[in-house]
Design a protein around this motif. Structure first.
Motif, PDB file in Angstrom:
ATOM      1  N   ARG A   1       0.982  -1.028   0.058  1.00  0.00           N
ATOM      2  CA  ARG A   1       0.047   0.081   0.032  1.00  0.00           C
ATOM      3  C   ARG A   1       0.804   1.088  -0.120  1.00  0.00           C
ATOM      4  NH1 ARG A   1      -2.966  -0.211   5.851  1.00  0.00           N
ATOM      5  NH2 ARG A   1      -0.984   0.008   7.255  1.00  0.00           N
ATOM      6  N   LEU A   2       0.431   2.198  -0.595  1.00  0.00           N
ATOM      7  CA  LEU A   2       1.184   3.511  -0.723  1.00  0.00           C
ATOM      8  C   LEU A   2       1.579   4.046   0.840  1.00  0.00           C
ATOM      9  CD1 LEU A   2      -0.850   5.650  -3.186  1.00  0.00           C
ATOM     10  CD2 LEU A   2       1.498   4.728  -3.522  1.00  0.00           C
ATOM     11  N   LEU A   3       2.825   4.481   1.227  1.00  0.00           N
ATOM     12  CA  LEU A   3       3.172   5.010   2.215  1.00  0.00           C
ATOM     13  C   LEU A   3       2.263   6.128   2.512  1.00  0.00           C
ATOM     14  CD1 LEU A   3       6.992   5.328   1.838  1.00  0.00           C
ATOM     15  CD2 LEU A   3       5.838   3.823   3.270  1.00  0.00           C
ATOM     16  N   GLY A   4       1.839   6.309   3.946  1.00  0.00           N
ATOM     17  CA  GLY A   4       1.070   7.341   4.470  1.00  0.00           C
ATOM     18  C   GLY A   4      -0.304   7.030   4.165  1.00  0.00           C
ATOM     19  N   THR A   5      -0.717   5.880   3.834  1.00  0.00           N
ATOM     20  CA  THR A   5      -2.069   5.271   3.766  1.00  0.00           C
ATOM     21  C   THR A   5      -2.764   5.282   5.246  1.00  0.00           C
ATOM     22  OG1 THR A   5      -1.639   4.137   1.888  1.00  0.00           O
ATOM     23  CG2 THR A   5      -3.767   3.365   3.067  1.00  0.00           C
ATOM     24  N   ASP A   6      -4.004   5.672   5.333  1.00  0.00           N
ATOM     25  CA  ASP A   6      -4.737   5.907   6.497  1.00  0.00           C
ATOM     26  C   ASP A   6      -5.209   4.453   6.826  1.00  0.00           C
ATOM     27  OD1 ASP A   6      -6.441   5.959   8.981  1.00  0.00           O
ATOM     28  OD2 ASP A   6      -7.509   7.751   8.045  1.00  0.00           O
ATOM     29  N   PRO A   7      -4.882   3.766   7.766  1.00  0.00           N
ATOM     30  CA  PRO A   7      -5.407   2.278   8.086  1.00  0.00           C
ATOM     31  C   PRO A   7      -6.721   1.979   8.163  1.00  0.00           C
ATOM     32  CG  PRO A   7      -3.557   2.936   9.693  1.00  0.00           C
ATOM     33  CD  PRO A   7      -3.687   3.913   8.873  1.00  0.00           C
ATOM     34  N   GLY A   8      -7.206   3.088   8.845  1.00  0.00           N
ATOM     35  CA  GLY A   8      -8.735   3.132   8.928  1.00  0.00           C
ATOM     36  C   GLY A   8      -9.589   3.343   7.829  1.00  0.00           C
ATOM     37  N   THR A   9      -9.198   4.043   6.824  1.00  0.00           N
ATOM     38  CA  THR A   9     -10.208   4.257   5.573  1.00  0.00           C
ATOM     39  C   THR A   9      -9.475   3.629   4.386  1.00  0.00           C
ATOM     40  OG1 THR A   9      -8.948   6.269   5.118  1.00  0.00           O
ATOM     41  CG2 THR A   9     -10.762   6.583   6.420  1.00  0.00           C
ATOM     42  N   GLY A  10      -8.079   3.352   4.404  1.00  0.00           N
ATOM     43  CA  GLY A  10      -7.449   2.771   3.492  1.00  0.00           C
ATOM     44  C   GLY A  10      -7.163   3.817   2.342  1.00  0.00           C
ATOM     45  N   LYS A  11      -7.325   4.919   2.453  1.00  0.00           N
ATOM     46  CA  LYS A  11      -6.740   6.062   1.537  1.00  0.00           C
ATOM     47  C   LYS A  11      -5.603   6.589   1.823  1.00  0.00           C
ATOM     48  CE  LYS A  11     -11.823   7.225   0.588  1.00  0.00           C
ATOM     49  NZ  LYS A  11     -12.740   8.068   0.647  1.00  0.00           N
ATOM     50  N   ALA A  12      -4.913   6.798   0.679  1.00  0.00           N
ATOM     51  CA  ALA A  12      -3.567   7.541   0.954  1.00  0.00           C
ATOM     52  C   ALA A  12      -3.732   9.023   1.284  1.00  0.00           C
ATOM     53  CB  ALA A  12      -2.628   7.613  -0.282  1.00  0.00           C
ATOM     54  N   LEU A  13      -2.739   9.645   1.958  1.00  0.00           N
ATOM     55  CA  LEU A  13      -3.073  10.845   2.379  1.00  0.00           C
ATOM     56  C   LEU A  13      -3.215  12.106   1.203  1.00  0.00           C
ATOM     57  CD1 LEU A  13      -0.062  11.188   5.102  1.00  0.00           C
ATOM     58  CD2 LEU A  13      -2.397  10.994   5.439  1.00  0.00           C
ATOM     59  N   ALA A  14      -2.615  11.646   0.222  1.00  0.00           N
ATOM     60  CA  ALA A  14      -2.694  12.675  -1.042  1.00  0.00           C
ATOM     61  C   ALA A  14      -4.268  12.539  -1.458  1.00  0.00           C
ATOM     62  CB  ALA A  14      -1.998  12.270  -2.400  1.00  0.00           C
ATOM     63  N   GLN A  15      -4.851  11.480  -1.493  1.00  0.00           N
ATOM     64  CA  GLN A  15      -6.208  11.194  -1.761  1.00  0.00           C
ATOM     65  C   GLN A  15      -7.165  11.915  -0.869  1.00  0.00           C
ATOM     66  OE1 GLN A  15      -6.709   6.899  -1.747  1.00  0.00           O
ATOM     67  NE2 GLN A  15      -6.441   6.909  -4.052  1.00  0.00           N
ATOM     68  N   GLN A  16      -6.726  11.948   0.527  1.00  0.00           N
ATOM     69  CA  GLN A  16      -7.449  12.647   1.662  1.00  0.00           C
ATOM     70  C   GLN A  16      -7.433  14.225   1.327  1.00  0.00           C
ATOM     71  OE1 GLN A  16      -6.041  11.142   5.290  1.00  0.00           O
ATOM     72  NE2 GLN A  16      -6.711   8.810   5.108  1.00  0.00           N
ATOM     73  N   GLN A  17      -6.323  14.571   1.079  1.00  0.00           N
ATOM     74  CA  GLN A  17      -6.081  15.888   0.956  1.00  0.00           C
ATOM     75  C   GLN A  17      -6.901  16.536  -0.095  1.00  0.00           C
ATOM     76  OE1 GLN A  17      -1.912  16.375   0.728  1.00  0.00           O
ATOM     77  NE2 GLN A  17      -1.502  16.343   2.861  1.00  0.00           N
ATOM     78  N   GLN A  18      -6.643  15.940  -1.314  1.00  0.00           N
ATOM     79  CA  GLN A  18      -7.539  16.062  -2.664  1.00  0.00           C
ATOM     80  C   GLN A  18      -9.252  16.181  -2.142  1.00  0.00           C
ATOM     81  OE1 GLN A  18      -6.542  13.385  -5.459  1.00  0.00           O
ATOM     82  NE2 GLN A  18      -4.739  14.723  -6.255  1.00  0.00           N
ATOM     83  N   GLN A  19      -9.659  15.098  -1.488  1.00  0.00           N
ATOM     84  CA  GLN A  19     -11.076  15.284  -1.153  1.00  0.00           C
ATOM     85  C   GLN A  19     -11.597  16.321  -0.202  1.00  0.00           C
ATOM     86  OE1 GLN A  19     -11.712  11.294   0.489  1.00  0.00           O
ATOM     87  NE2 GLN A  19     -12.209  10.209  -1.448  1.00  0.00           N
ATOM     88  N   GLN A  20     -10.484  16.645   0.920  1.00  0.00           N
ATOM     89  CA  GLN A  20     -10.644  17.738   1.645  1.00  0.00           C
ATOM     90  C   GLN A  20     -11.005  19.212   0.637  1.00  0.00           C
ATOM     91  OE1 GLN A  20      -7.871  17.313   4.574  1.00  0.00           O
ATOM     92  NE2 GLN A  20      -8.952  15.767   5.700  1.00  0.00           N
ATOM     93  N   GLN A  21     -10.046  19.320  -0.188  1.00  0.00           N
ATOM     94  CA  GLN A  21     -10.039  20.369  -0.820  1.00  0.00           C
ATOM     95  C   GLN A  21     -11.242  20.589  -1.817  1.00  0.00           C
ATOM     96  OE1 GLN A  21      -6.350  20.337  -3.106  1.00  0.00           O
ATOM     97  NE2 GLN A  21      -5.098  21.005  -1.456  1.00  0.00           N
ATOM     98  N   GLN A  22     -11.830  19.211  -2.338  1.00  0.00           N
ATOM     99  CA  GLN A  22     -12.922  19.520  -3.228  1.00  0.00           C
ATOM    100  C   GLN A  22     -14.312  19.858  -2.414  1.00  0.00           C
ATOM    101  OE1 GLN A  22     -13.017  15.366  -4.906  1.00  0.00           O
ATOM    102  NE2 GLN A  22     -11.315  16.283  -6.460  1.00  0.00           N
ATOM    103  N   GLN A  23     -13.991  19.314  -0.972  1.00  0.00           N
ATOM    104  CA  GLN A  23     -15.267  19.606  -0.322  1.00  0.00           C
ATOM    105  C   GLN A  23     -15.413  21.042   0.305  1.00  0.00           C
ATOM    106  OE1 GLN A  23     -14.764  16.753   2.965  1.00  0.00           O
ATOM    107  NE2 GLN A  23     -15.582  15.037   1.773  1.00  0.00           N
ATOM    108  N   GLN A  24     -14.199  21.629   0.421  1.00  0.00           N
ATOM    109  CA  GLN A  24     -14.183  23.135   0.650  1.00  0.00           C
ATOM    110  C   GLN A  24     -14.478  23.936  -0.397  1.00  0.00           C
ATOM    111  OE1 GLN A  24     -10.121  23.693   2.171  1.00  0.00           O
ATOM    112  NE2 GLN A  24     -10.802  22.344   3.898  1.00  0.00           N
TER     113      GLN A  24
END
Length: 139
Positions: free
Chosen positions: A116-139
């Motif tokens: 799995r990609l480094l920095g993946t959140d073990p609770g969601t399975g999403k990488a940090l880069a994916q999480q940051q993109q989703q947060q930016q899209q929600q704002q």
């Protein structure tokens, strides 16, 4: 057919006809030298999980299946394709989210290789880069 010159040896006379071992205790017939040594696969009593290891992009781990679970895996994939997350979870493999079965090691297909990609959140399975993109899209 005529078998001339051959005689039947009793077990005792056959053993007497064999050359004796040399001074090192080895047989004069090095049969093992011509037979390739094949290690039998190691099947644990329970599923075994390796420690995590990483490179610059991914973290890795391998999982060793029991013989019974490996047979179930063979029935599902015939070792011709990778397992999807739902499949390996149904086999009893338990690990956090984000792990992907990425390779079949042909000599030992009962050992599943995950990454799995480094920095993946073990609770969601999403990488940090994916999480940051989703947060930016929600704002």
């Amino acid at each position: 057919l005529k078998w001339s010159g051959l005689r039947r040896l009793s077990p005792v006379s056959f053993a007497e006809a064999l050359p004796e071992q040399d001074s090192e205790g080895t047989s004069p017939f090095p049969v093992d030298r011509f037979r390739p040594r094949v290690a039998m696969p190691h099947y644990p009593e329970e599923i075994e999980y390796s420690e995590k290891y990483a490179d610059d992009k991914y973290e890795y781990r391998h999982v060793i299946l029991t013989k019974a679970i490996a047979k179930d895996m063979y029935r599902i994939t015939a070792c011709k394709r990778l397992l999807e997350e739902k499949e390996w979870r149904n086999l009893g493999v338990q690990q956090s989210y984000g792990w992907v079965h990425y390779e079949i090691h042909r000599p030992e297909p009962h050992i599943l290789l995950f990454r799995r990609l480094l920095g993946t959140d073990p609770g969601t399975g999403k990488a940090l880069a994916q999480q940051q993109q989703q947060q930016q899209q929600q704002q």
